[in-house]
Design an enzyme around this catalytic site. Structure first.
Site, short mmCIF file in Angstrom:
data_model
loop_
_atom_site.label_atom_id
_atom_site.label_comp_id
_atom_site.label_asym_id
_atom_site.label_seq_id
_atom_site.Cartn_x
_atom_site.Cartn_y
_atom_site.Cartn_z
CB CYS A 234 51.56 -18.12 1.77
SG CYS A 234 52.78 -16.92 2.36
CB ALA A 235 47.91 -22.19 4.34
CB ALA A 236 44.17 -20.30 1.06
CG ASN A 239 45.84 -28.94 -3.48
OD1 ASN A 239 44.86 -29.45 -2.96
ND2 ASN A 239 45.86 -28.53 -4.73
CE LYS A 240 52.97 -25.47 -2.82
NZ LYS A 240 51.81 -24.86 -3.54
CG ASP A 258 45.55 -17.28 2.39
OD1 ASP A 258 46.47 -17.76 1.71
OD2 ASP A 258 44.73 -16.46 1.93
NE ARG A 263 43.84 -17.53 -1.43
CZ ARG A 263 44.53 -18.29 -2.28
NH1 ARG A 263 44.02 -18.51 -3.49
NH2 ARG A 263 45.69 -18.80 -1.96
CG ASP A 305 54.06 -21.70 -2.54
OD1 ASP A 305 55.06 -21.68 -3.27
OD2 ASP A 305 52.89 -21.76 -2.99
CB CYS A 357 54.40 -21.29 -9.25
SG CYS A 357 53.33 -19.91 -8.82
#
Length: 463
Positions: A234-236, A239-240, A258, A263, A305, A357
């Site tokens: 789940c990339a966009a 940053n990660k 994504d 995005r 994520d 998060c």
């Protein structure tokens, strides 16, 4: 319409913990950043009110294709802003429901005993005033430079370097133009809260990444060995992903997924600026990816994520956002269990970092425990960063191996990370940690190897 889509994308990124408002606005690609920033900031200020109005008017139930974040920015401008600026079907949709939305706003004012829109904000503004600002974290992009050169650059700009932090408390005492090296992550610099680097040469050139410390943990703990194949599920906005690429030293392959086209476009720009080369972006739901596809036969690491309640982002979103409904939590947890199980089904997988998060046990420990029970002895939890002060809730044996983060205890956004590794007879020879993770663990044990930058003096200095 581009303004509202961009604002909704920023709100989505905030909920996912992808960055702060400024970072997401500046990386959005929207040409009028001040206009976008103002809309996002005001929508966040009014978010509890907007939630109440949207719920009372049942707008999202009536318009199934309207996302919650897009609904918020549209209704904000309709009821509190200068009126809808865009054309098209979303403008017509919002206006079609205007009478019901205005009636719900009037009912809310009567219920709370206020006459002005601004009076509805009082509880949220007080809560925000009570929240202590977090430090500004700056991750050095080792694809382009190294920590030592970045420190030298900031010193030439008049900043005072205080060395490596000895405690979390030391990070909170920073002021003026002073900065520290983080005590846990060896390529993370820490500056006083509100320090702005968006116009700094290092940021615009991709030498530094503005990323909250907690958001740096998943890639750091995943520690893919250079040359590995990695999936960022789940990339966009990336940053990660760029952090994984730095750990890989651009040696290997990253598959990033994504669903959102815009995005992904923003992510592509960000990765190119950061100097990431070995990556492949796909506009695809990760759940539809076939683990048996030969294309992914060498994937040994996965960064996962998934979408979550965003309840850990308490200093970026109104505090009322930290209390999603029980129904929403159940739906999110079901999705998170499904996507974690899917990720663990990749046959060559050796290590996976699961993160959210969120502050909620239902999305964190409960998800990990349920999926581990399904897996039997195939995967096990790794005791990540033993000296990290905030551990997983004691809900099942081994939950203390997980990491939690919070503004109070770690001076970061609220976060959760679990590191899973293949165990039993199916386990391959454990892959070594990258140099950064190895140095961090050695330093926590009292061993202090030579700084990495001194071993990489051939890298081009930042002028």
């Amino acid at each position: 319409m581009a303004l509202y889509s961009a604002a909704a994308a920023v709100l989505d990124g905030l909920e996912r913990g992808d960055g702060g408002i400024k970072a997401l606005v500046y990386s959005s690609g929207f040409p009028h950043v001040r206009q976008l920033y103002a809309l996002v900031a005001e929508t966040l200020r009014y978010a509890p009110v907007l939630d109440a109005v949207l719920a009372g008017a049942a707008l999202l139930q009536a318009e199934k294709k309207l996302s919650p974040h897009l609904a918020k920015v549209l209704v904000y401008d309709l009821l509190f802003g200068k009126g809808l600026k865009c054309g098209g079907r979303w403008k017509a949709l919002a206006r079609r429901h205007r009478a019901r939305l205005q009636a719900e706003l009037a009912r809310l004012k009567v219920q709370r005993g206020v006459s002005r829109n601004e009076d509805l904000l009082a509880p949220t503004e007080a809560a925000r005033a009570a929240a202590a600002p977090l430090p500004r974290y700056v991750r050095v992009n080792t694809l382009k430079t190294c920590v030592e050169d970045v420190i030298d650059f900031f010193k030439r700009q008049g900043y005072s370097y205080l060395g490596k932090a000895a405690s979390v408390e030391e990070l909170s005492s920073l002021s003026g133009k002073k900065f520290l090296l983080d005590l846990h992550l060896p390529e993370l610099l820490v500056f006083p809260a509100q320090t702005d680097f968006h116009s700094n040469q290092l940021y615009t050139s991709g030498h530094i990444i503005l990323q909250d410390k907690a958001s740096c943990l998943p890639a750091f703990l995943l520690s893919p060995a250079p040359g590995s194949h990695v999936i960022d599920a789940c990339a966009a906005p990336g940053n990660k992903t760029s952090h994984v690429a730095a750990i890989l030293k651009n040696k290997g392959q990253i598959f990033a997924f994504d669903l959102d086209t815009k995005r992904l476009a923003t992510m592509n720009t960000m990765l190119m600026r950061a100097g990431v080369t070995s990556f492949e972006l796909a506009q695809q739901d990760f759940l539809t990816v076939n683990p048996r596809d030969s294309k992914y036969s060498k994937v040994t690491y996965i960064l996962l994520d998934p979408s979550c309640s965003g309840s850990g982002m308490v200093t970026r979103l109104p505090t009322e956002e930290a209390a999603p409904s029980a129904e929403r939590l159940r739906a999110l947890a079901a999705f998170q269990r499904k996507i974690l199980s899917h990720a663990l089904s990749f046959p060559a997988l050796q290590r996976l970092a699961y993160s959210t998060c969120s502050l909620h046990q239902e999305e964190n420990e409960d998800v990990v425990h349920a999926v581990l029970q399904e897996q039997g002895s195939t995967f096990r939890l790794v005791n990540a960063l033993p000296l990290w002060p905030c551990r997983g809730l004691a809900t099942f044996p081994g939950s203390e191996c997980c990491l939690r983060a919070s503004p109070a205890e770690t001076l970061t956004q609220g976060f959760f990370v679990a590191l899973l590794e293949r165990g039993g007879e199916e386990a391959a020879v454990p892959s070594p940690l990258p140099a950064a993770a190895e140095r961090s663990l050695q330093q926590q044990s009292g061993v202090h190897p030579e700084p990495a930058c001194k071993k990489r003096r051939k890298k081009q200095r930042v002028k």
